[in-house]
Scaffold this active site. Sequence first.
Site, PDB file in Angstrom:
ATOM      1  N   GLU A  80      21.388 -20.095 -22.099  1.00  0.00           N
ATOM      2  CA  GLU A  80      21.493 -18.711 -22.576  1.00  0.00           C
ATOM      3  C   GLU A  80      22.965 -18.362 -22.784  1.00  0.00           C
ATOM      4  O   GLU A  80      23.814 -18.672 -21.954  1.00  0.00           O
ATOM      5  CB  GLU A  80      20.883 -17.747 -21.560  1.00  0.00           C
ATOM      6  N   ARG A  90       7.707  -6.112 -19.851  1.00  0.00           N
ATOM      7  CA  ARG A  90       6.423  -6.057 -20.572  1.00  0.00           C
ATOM      8  C   ARG A  90       5.265  -6.202 -19.586  1.00  0.00           C
ATOM      9  O   ARG A  90       4.166  -5.721 -19.812  1.00  0.00           O
ATOM     10  CB  ARG A  90       6.405  -7.207 -21.588  1.00  0.00           C
ATOM     11  N   CYS A 143      14.448 -12.883 -15.538  1.00  0.00           N
ATOM     12  CA  CYS A 143      15.456 -13.922 -15.787  1.00  0.00           C
ATOM     13  C   CYS A 143      16.774 -13.319 -16.270  1.00  0.00           C
ATOM     14  O   CYS A 143      17.837 -13.664 -15.755  1.00  0.00           O
ATOM     15  CB  CYS A 143      14.941 -14.949 -16.796  1.00  0.00           C
ATOM     16  N   HIS A 166      16.902 -21.543 -19.719  1.00  0.00           N
ATOM     17  CA  HIS A 166      15.441 -21.406 -19.801  1.00  0.00           C
ATOM     18  C   HIS A 166      14.828 -22.756 -20.171  1.00  0.00           C
ATOM     19  O   HIS A 166      15.395 -23.503 -20.981  1.00  0.00           O
ATOM     20  CB  HIS A 166      15.064 -20.366 -20.864  1.00  0.00           C
TER      21      HIS A 166
HETATM   22  N1  PCA Z   1      10.777 -16.619 -16.289  1.00  0.00           N
HETATM   23  C1  PCA Z   1      10.775 -15.175 -16.403  1.00  0.00           C
HETATM   24  C2  PCA Z   1      11.038 -14.672 -15.008  1.00  0.00           C
HETATM   25  C3  PCA Z   1      10.844 -15.836 -14.109  1.00  0.00           C
HETATM   26  C4  PCA Z   1      10.767 -17.004 -14.987  1.00  0.00           C
HETATM   27  O1  PCA Z   1      10.709 -18.185 -14.629  1.00  0.00           O
HETATM   28  C5  PCA Z   1      11.750 -14.648 -17.453  1.00  0.00           C
HETATM   29  O2  PCA Z   1      12.021 -15.364 -18.440  1.00  0.00           O
HETATM   30  O3  PCA Z   1      12.246 -13.523 -17.330  1.00  0.00           O
END
Ligand code: PCA
Length: 212
Positions: A80, A90, A143, A166
Amino acid sequence: MKKILITGFEPFAGARVNPSEEIARALDGRVVAGHQVIGAVLPCVFGGSIAELKRWLKIVRPELVICVGQAGGRKEITPERVAINVDDARIADNSGAQPIDAPVARGGPAAYWSTLPIKAIVAALHREGLPAAISQTAGTFVCNHLFYGLMRALARRPGVRGGFIHVPFLPQQAKRGQPSLKLCEMITGLTVVARTAITTRQDLAQTGGQTH
Ligand code: PCA
């Protein structure tokens, strides 16, 4: 030995697994580029995830922090670029909270940049044959919230670098037609991320194959 903190999240939204939790558990105790990895699993909860991360930062005193989360539907490992100062959920988090248009930190800056060498990381992942791309948004759920809290905490710790990655669904989570990545590939991928972050001082200036 110097330390790398790698965090994952517990499952959320009714799921039974979260690949980021599996990655953190698998890498705990490994040595990468002369640094010991400490893996920690955080609650998927607004507020609580940052509090728990800060507790780990105090205990571990890492040189590098890599927070990992699941982004179902993505097909690549995605460093990111930026964390933004907004919570806009959401769905409810694991404590039932669903903040809307709320700041992560009242009065904080609109955003913090990742201090990981994100372009070099994408290039290194590609060299390993792994799918990777820069992401321009970590969303507005837990996240992004944790990523913002991390960068805010690191702003007071000069020399400590960090950021957020991610990862896609695991094969067993993906519904028909959805992309996924095997756990062993994710574990290799996060090892490459950590090694690249430790060994790269100056990020590459090249396209990151942006998709998100
Ligand atoms: N993904 C979520 C929160 C926890 C996770 O593993 C997100 O992308 O916000």
